[in-house]
Design a protein around this motif. Structure first.
Motif, PDB file in Angstrom:
ATOM      1  N   CYS A  31       0.829  -1.216   0.000  1.00 51.07           N
ATOM      2  CA  CYS A  31       0.000   0.000   0.000  1.00 51.07           C
ATOM      3  C   CYS A  31       0.856   1.256   0.000  1.00 51.07           C
ATOM      4  O   CYS A  31       0.479   2.272  -0.592  1.00 51.07           O
ATOM      5  N   LEU A  32       2.016   1.172   0.628  1.00 51.59           N
ATOM      6  CA  LEU A  32       2.928   2.318   0.624  1.00 51.59           C
ATOM      7  C   LEU A  32       3.408   2.612  -0.798  1.00 51.59           C
ATOM      8  O   LEU A  32       3.383   3.763  -1.259  1.00 51.59           O
ATOM      9  N   MET A  33       3.788   1.560  -1.521  1.00 50.33           N
ATOM     10  CA  MET A  33       4.262   1.748  -2.910  1.00 50.33           C
ATOM     11  C   MET A  33       3.140   2.342  -3.768  1.00 50.33           C
ATOM     12  O   MET A  33       3.375   3.224  -4.586  1.00 50.33           O
ATOM     13  N   ALA A  34       1.929   1.858  -3.544  1.00 55.99           N
ATOM     14  CA  ALA A  34       0.794   2.369  -4.337  1.00 55.99           C
ATOM     15  C   ALA A  34       0.580   3.854  -4.059  1.00 55.99           C
ATOM     16  O   ALA A  34       0.322   4.648  -4.983  1.00 55.99           O
ATOM     17  N   ALA A  35       0.719   4.260  -2.789  1.00 51.45           N
ATOM     18  CA  ALA A  35       0.532   5.675  -2.438  1.00 51.45           C
ATOM     19  C   ALA A  35       1.650   6.525  -3.027  1.00 51.45           C
ATOM     20  O   ALA A  35       1.411   7.624  -3.541  1.00 51.45           O
ATOM     21  N   LEU A  36       2.871   6.017  -2.976  1.00 52.02           N
ATOM     22  CA  LEU A  36       4.004   6.778  -3.523  1.00 52.02           C
ATOM     23  C   LEU A  36       3.843   6.947  -5.030  1.00 52.02           C
ATOM     24  O   LEU A  36       4.050   8.031  -5.583  1.00 52.02           O
ATOM     25  N   ALA A  37       3.459   5.857  -5.697  1.00 51.82           N
ATOM     26  CA  ALA A  37       3.309   5.905  -7.162  1.00 51.82           C
ATOM     27  C   ALA A  37       2.258   6.936  -7.542  1.00 51.82           C
ATOM     28  O   ALA A  37       2.407   7.668  -8.523  1.00 51.82           O
ATOM     29  N   ARG A  38       1.197   7.022  -6.738  1.00 48.65           N
ATOM     30  CA  ARG A  38       0.113   7.932  -7.072  1.00 48.65           C
ATOM     31  C   ARG A  38       0.452   9.395  -6.773  1.00 48.65           C
ATOM     32  O   ARG A  38       0.073  10.289  -7.519  1.00 48.65           O
TER      33      ARG A  38
END
Ligand SMILES: NC(=O)C1=CN([C@@H]2O[C@H](COP(=O)(O)OP(=O)(O)OC[C@H]3O[C@@H](n4cnc5c(N)ncnc54)[C@H](O)[C@@H]3O)[C@@H](O)[C@H]2O)C=CC1
Length: 374
Positions: free
Chosen positions: A96-103
């Motif tokens: 979920c952290l990677m998804a937030a960073l990507a967004r």
């Protein structure tokens, strides 16, 4: 700086302006994808959001200093045991952290940056998981502690003594986290106000702050018989007994609590060394622990305690003004070790003052300013 550190720093710089939205998105995603993790967090997530982002910033700041990074995240891993964090939770958080960073950092995101973040996150989680596993072999995840005394010193300040259900090993100058029965899963940090005692009791000085749920509950609601939970001890503001140098201690407000513990620690060793305490308060009414400190001053000739009152007339002999200015009027201090405890503003200005008076930065100890404000 390593290539990974450069990429990670870029993401953080890009995300800084929208940090609140990014952390809110991260938690929303986490709780939708993994609803079973919701119960590990407090009902209100306000402080939690800031904590995650500050923790990431801290990781980035120390990314190339592996020893500091390991020590920081090992302590964080041990501290997470009391929340019920398990190794299996880390991949979920990472995803979920990677998804937030990507967004929220689309300009700097890409396969290379993602790979750098995955490497960093994997390394950090491993440090936390290993530290928690090692800690599990020798200490409980938390302690229950019954309040045995609750003394109201001023309308806002209480001195609270608790009896842990199991031995609680710690060093003078350290702090712990406390959860009250009224705000489940909301933990706040408090320093121990005494060195370890033969009866195993622990004392804390708590000031209720506006909108401070835990501090208000501890001061206004807690009574003998109530049971708190304590996390593990943490902090490196301890006395180096191998060195014989003097201690210059600045304690502001309830920040005097760990300084008193340090004085008791030196006294307990029986090896006299100069200890100079400057005890600051806004007005003389706020010098809630002066009697105790003056009693110690009268008992030990290596100790000197000077009250410093920032505003108004004082009814006790004291210095006037802010703590760092008062300290500058004495000295020389270059051969002393510095100890700073109190509000974040005092730690910052005190640190500058001590460095300015010739104490090397590595000989100045204080707790993390981030943890004090939370
Ligand atoms: N280990 C630690 O560092 C500990 C820190 N604390 C922190 O200490 C604080 C205590 O709060 P209060 O009693 O309300 O303190 P306070 O606001 O009454 O201030 C206490 C003293 O610090 C001085 N001070 C405040 N801001 C300053 C600045 N920017 N520069 C120079 N001096 C400054 C004041 O003049 C006073 O002498 C809390 O923030 C608490 O979290 C408490 C216990 C332990």
């Amino acid at each position: 700086m390593t290539p990974d550190a450069v990429l990670i720093r870029r993401t953080m710089e890009e995300i800084e302006g929208s940090a609140d939205a990014a952390t809110a998105y991260f938690y929303a995603l986490l709780f939708v994808q993994y609803p079973q993790l919701r119960e590990l967090f407090p009902a209100s997530m306000d402080t939690q959001r800031d904590r995650l982002f500050r923790s990431l910033l801290e990781a980035v700041r120390r990314y190339d200093d592996r020893a500091a990074l390991s020590a920081h995240f090992a302590a964080l891993g041990r501290g997470h045991r009391k929340y019920g964090t398990l190794p299996a939770h880390y991949p979920a958080v990472g995803e979920c952290l990677m998804a937030a960073l990507a967004r929220y950092a689309p300009a700097s995101w890409g396969p290379e940056t993602e790979a750098a973040w995955v490497r960093a996150y994997t390394a950090i989680s491993q440090i936390m998981i290993d530290a928690a596993a090692e800690d599990e072999r020798r200490a409980p995840a938390w302690w229950q502690a019954e309040i045995v005394a609750h003394e109201q010193r001023t309308p806002e300040i209480a001195v609270i003594t608790v009896r842990p259900d199991q031995p609680y090993p710690f060093r003078a100058g350290q702090y712990t986290s406390i959860e009250t029965p009224w705000w489940p899963r909301v933990w706040r940090y408090y320093s121990f106000a005494s060195a370890p005692r033969p009866d195993g009791l622990l004392t804390f000085h708590v000031k209720s702050v506006p909108a401070g749920w835990v501090s208000s509950a501890l001061v206004h609601r807690a009574r003998p018989g109530h049971v708190l939970r304590l996390g593990p001890p943490a902090g490196s503001m301890i006395v180096d007994h191998a060195a014989g140098s003097g201690l210059l201690c600045l304690g502001g407000g309830t920040g005097i609590a760990p300084i008193k513990a340090l004085v008791e620690d030196v006294a307990g060793r029986g090896v006299p060394r100069p200890v100079e305490v400057f005890y600051g308060a806004r007005t003389d009414h706020d010098l809630y622990d002066l009697d105790t400190l003056l009693r110690l001053d009268g008992q030990y000739d290596w100790l000197s305690v000077r009250p410093v009152v920032a505003f108004g007339q004082a009814s006790v002999p004291s210095l006037a003004g802010q703590l760092p200015d008062a300290v500058r009027r004495y000295g020389p201090w270059a051969a002393y070790d510095g100890y700073l405890s109190g509000p974040p503003g005092l730690i910052r200005s005190g640190w500058e003052a001590l460095v300015g008076m010739g104490i090397p930065a590595h000989r100045i100890r204080h707790d993390s300013v981030d943890e004090l404000v939370s």
